[in-house]
Write a protein that holds these residues in place. Structure first.
Motif, PDB file in Angstrom:
ATOM      1  N   THR A 123       0.809  -1.227   0.000  1.00 26.55           N
ATOM      2  CA  THR A 123       0.000   0.000   0.000  1.00 26.55           C
ATOM      3  C   THR A 123       0.839   1.273   0.000  1.00 26.55           C
ATOM      4  O   THR A 123       0.427   2.271  -0.580  1.00 26.55           O
ATOM      5  N   LEU A 124       1.992   1.247   0.631  1.00 25.66           N
ATOM      6  CA  LEU A 124       2.813   2.459   0.677  1.00 25.66           C
ATOM      7  C   LEU A 124       3.360   2.863  -0.688  1.00 25.66           C
ATOM      8  O   LEU A 124       3.828   3.985  -0.859  1.00 25.66           O
ATOM      9  N   LEU A 126       1.714   3.665  -3.158  1.00 24.76           N
ATOM     10  CA  LEU A 126       0.943   4.827  -3.612  1.00 24.76           C
ATOM     11  C   LEU A 126       1.651   6.123  -3.240  1.00 24.76           C
ATOM     12  O   LEU A 126       1.785   7.033  -4.067  1.00 24.76           O
ATOM     13  N   ASP A 127       2.101   6.224  -1.990  1.00 20.19           N
ATOM     14  CA  ASP A 127       2.707   7.463  -1.514  1.00 20.19           C
ATOM     15  C   ASP A 127       4.215   7.548  -1.734  1.00 20.19           C
ATOM     16  O   ASP A 127       4.758   8.650  -1.819  1.00 20.19           O
ATOM     17  N   HIS A 128       4.882   6.407  -1.853  1.00 20.46           N
ATOM     18  CA  HIS A 128       6.336   6.432  -1.997  1.00 20.46           C
ATOM     19  C   HIS A 128       6.817   6.181  -3.421  1.00 20.46           C
ATOM     20  O   HIS A 128       8.007   6.360  -3.693  1.00 20.46           O
ATOM     21  N   ARG A 131       3.004   8.808  -6.032  1.00 19.47           N
ATOM     22  CA  ARG A 131       2.840  10.234  -5.722  1.00 19.47           C
ATOM     23  C   ARG A 131       4.083  11.055  -6.109  1.00 19.47           C
ATOM     24  O   ARG A 131       3.953  12.111  -6.736  1.00 19.47           O
ATOM     25  N   THR A 141      -2.295  15.754  -7.263  1.00 23.67           N
ATOM     26  CA  THR A 141      -2.792  14.432  -6.872  1.00 23.67           C
ATOM     27  C   THR A 141      -3.695  14.604  -5.660  1.00 23.67           C
ATOM     28  O   THR A 141      -3.362  15.322  -4.725  1.00 23.67           O
ATOM     29  N   PRO A 143      -5.510  13.743  -2.137  1.00 17.55           N
ATOM     30  CA  PRO A 143      -4.897  13.137  -0.950  1.00 17.55           C
ATOM     31  C   PRO A 143      -5.158  11.639  -0.791  1.00 17.55           C
ATOM     32  O   PRO A 143      -4.297  10.907  -0.319  1.00 17.55           O
ATOM     33  N   THR A 144      -6.336  11.182  -1.173  1.00 16.72           N
ATOM     34  CA  THR A 144      -6.699   9.782  -0.965  1.00 16.72           C
ATOM     35  C   THR A 144      -6.286   8.920  -2.150  1.00 16.72           C
ATOM     36  O   THR A 144      -6.749   9.138  -3.267  1.00 16.72           O
ATOM     37  N   GLY A 145      -5.410   7.950  -1.892  1.00 18.46           N
ATOM     38  CA  GLY A 145      -5.078   6.966  -2.909  1.00 18.46           C
ATOM     39  C   GLY A 145      -5.948   5.735  -2.699  1.00 18.46           C
ATOM     40  O   GLY A 145      -6.455   5.491  -1.604  1.00 18.46           O
TER      41      GLY A 145
END
Length: 194
Positions: A123-124, A126-128, A131, A141, A143-145
């Motif tokens: 799941t990370l 998405l942000d690492h 994004r 983008t 905030p919610t992935g």
């Protein structure tokens, strides 16, 4: 039913096979946004590009069909971007597509990030992974992935309660970005005195 309008949603799915959970995820997200905002969704995956994508070293190296897909991406008002996650990151061919784009070509576009993976361990990404990639292109983008595993799919479509909750949060984010902002107090005062 989506009511066609001037606005367009383009979904980009980083899958290299069909059927694909990632493409089904993108289609579901794009359709939900399209219904709420009367935007016509168009979804593409890496399979749509054909073999020219892997061989291209520039956009000119894509065949005519691949170049037409890129034109759709660049003209979109909103993008839904997703990749299957392999060992903590997006697929190489997915990244290659973005490597072909001019760094300023997506600036200012609203983007919904999504991904599929074999377990919640991914799941990370998405942000690492996703994004920062879309941040490089100066996109907005939300905030919610939206991340989905096989457990989120029913009959080939993402439909679990957890997925629906994440989708609702993402839709609220999109609503805030696509709805015209309320005029500030200063703007209202300026109009009254003008």
């Amino acid at each position: 039913m989506v009511v066609p309008s001037a606005g367009r949603i383009v979904g980009i799915s980083g899958n290299i096979t069909r059927p694909s959970k990632t493409r089904a995820l993108v289609e579901t997200i794009a359709a939900a946004i399209g219904e709420r905002h009367e935007l016509a969704p168009h979804v593409f995956d890496l399979v749509d590009f054909g073999p020219s994508l892997g061989a291209a070293t520039s956009l000119a190296g894509l065949d005519a069909h691949g170049q037409a897909i890129v034109a759709e991406i660049l003209s979109a008002d909103l993008l839904v971007v997703a990749s299957p996650i392999f060992k903590g990151s997006y697929s190489g061919l997915f990244k290659h597509l973005f490597d072909l784009l001019d760094p300023a070509s997506l600036a200012g576009k609203t983007v919904v990030l999504a991904a599929t993976g074999g377990s919640d361990r991914h799941t990370l990404a998405l942000d690492h992974q996703l994004r920062p990639l879309l941040g490089f292109f100066m996109t907005h983008t939300i905030p919610t992935g939206i991340f989905a595993t096989a457990a989120d799919f029913i009959d080939g479509k993402p439909a679990s309660a957890g997925f629906r909750a994440r989708l609702d949060l993402a839709l609220a984010d999109v609503d805030r970005l696509l709805t015209p902002p309320i005029p500030s107090t200063l703007q209202r005062q300026t109009r009254k005195t003008a």
